[in-house]
Write a protein that holds these residues in place. Sequence first.
Motif: not given
Length: 303
Positions: A75-76, A86-92, A94-101, A283-290
């Motif tokens: 995913m990253m 890098i900011r969006i990748t790190l946010g991804t 953090i978000g996925m790790v929090m979902i797992g936690v 999804f929103d940040r990655a697709s918008q940046a692309f």
Amino acid sequence: MMATCSFLPNALCRFPAISDQYIRDARKVIDEGFKGLVRDYSSVIDTIVQPLQWFLNYLEKLFTNSPWIVVLAVMMLIVYFASRSIRITLGTAIGMVMIGVIGLWNDTMITLAIVTVSTLIAIIIGLPIGILMARSERIQSAINPALDVMQTLPSFVYLIPVVVIFGIGKVPGLIAVVIYAVPPMIRLTNLGIRLVDREVLEAADAFGSSSAQKLWNVQMPLALPTIMAGINQTIMMSLAMVVVASMVGVGGLGKNTLQAINNQFFTFGFMNGFALVAIAIIFDRASQAFGKRLQKHSEVVHG
């Protein structure tokens, strides 16, 4: 109002509605005919939707059975190559790790599988229809009313014909998600192609380009940023519809959210809502940046 009606004939005071008996008889005929048609062609319907069932089950097993670290790394990588941020990748991460936690990793993977399949189907359906609309005013005028209806109907209404035709299960929910999410893909593909500068098309004509060559070598590359916006909206609408589709058997975060609503579990509902929001933002940040990268590239090439 009563005083006004007292001076008017009774026929003008009450709306001349059709008899309730006629409406009941008509509904009975239509409903029984529709159910009979579905029964007669049930084997054909099952054969048509079987590949969707296989693909969805395969993707769910792939996402849920793969080690979480592998899924997170993939995913990253996808987010980084799409956004180059890098900011969006790190946010991804953090978000996925929090979902797992908070213990929602498996449910999130099921939801990701549903959204992935529904988005792919919406692109496969929406892209050619959008291209046809852009190339023909007659086709556009014929399809636009259907898109208007699809975008204004309440999301729950989509479940009625889907359940009657396909029954309860993952595939009916997936089909409802696709129907709800495909209009933006069609509209923005049509819009993107129509917004291509006429001077560029005239230059392509001057070089002897055929209609197909103009489409794939000129119009589609220039329309890609707008098409990417359509894909972005399709993903967002798929995520929104997943919760509603859980009413007909779709699992994942949507099912959990529905259970939280029914049982008034505030904390459980909030956690599932957080997971859905996190996925939507990724999804929103990655697709918008692309999309922005594509737009800058097209401006450099054709500017």
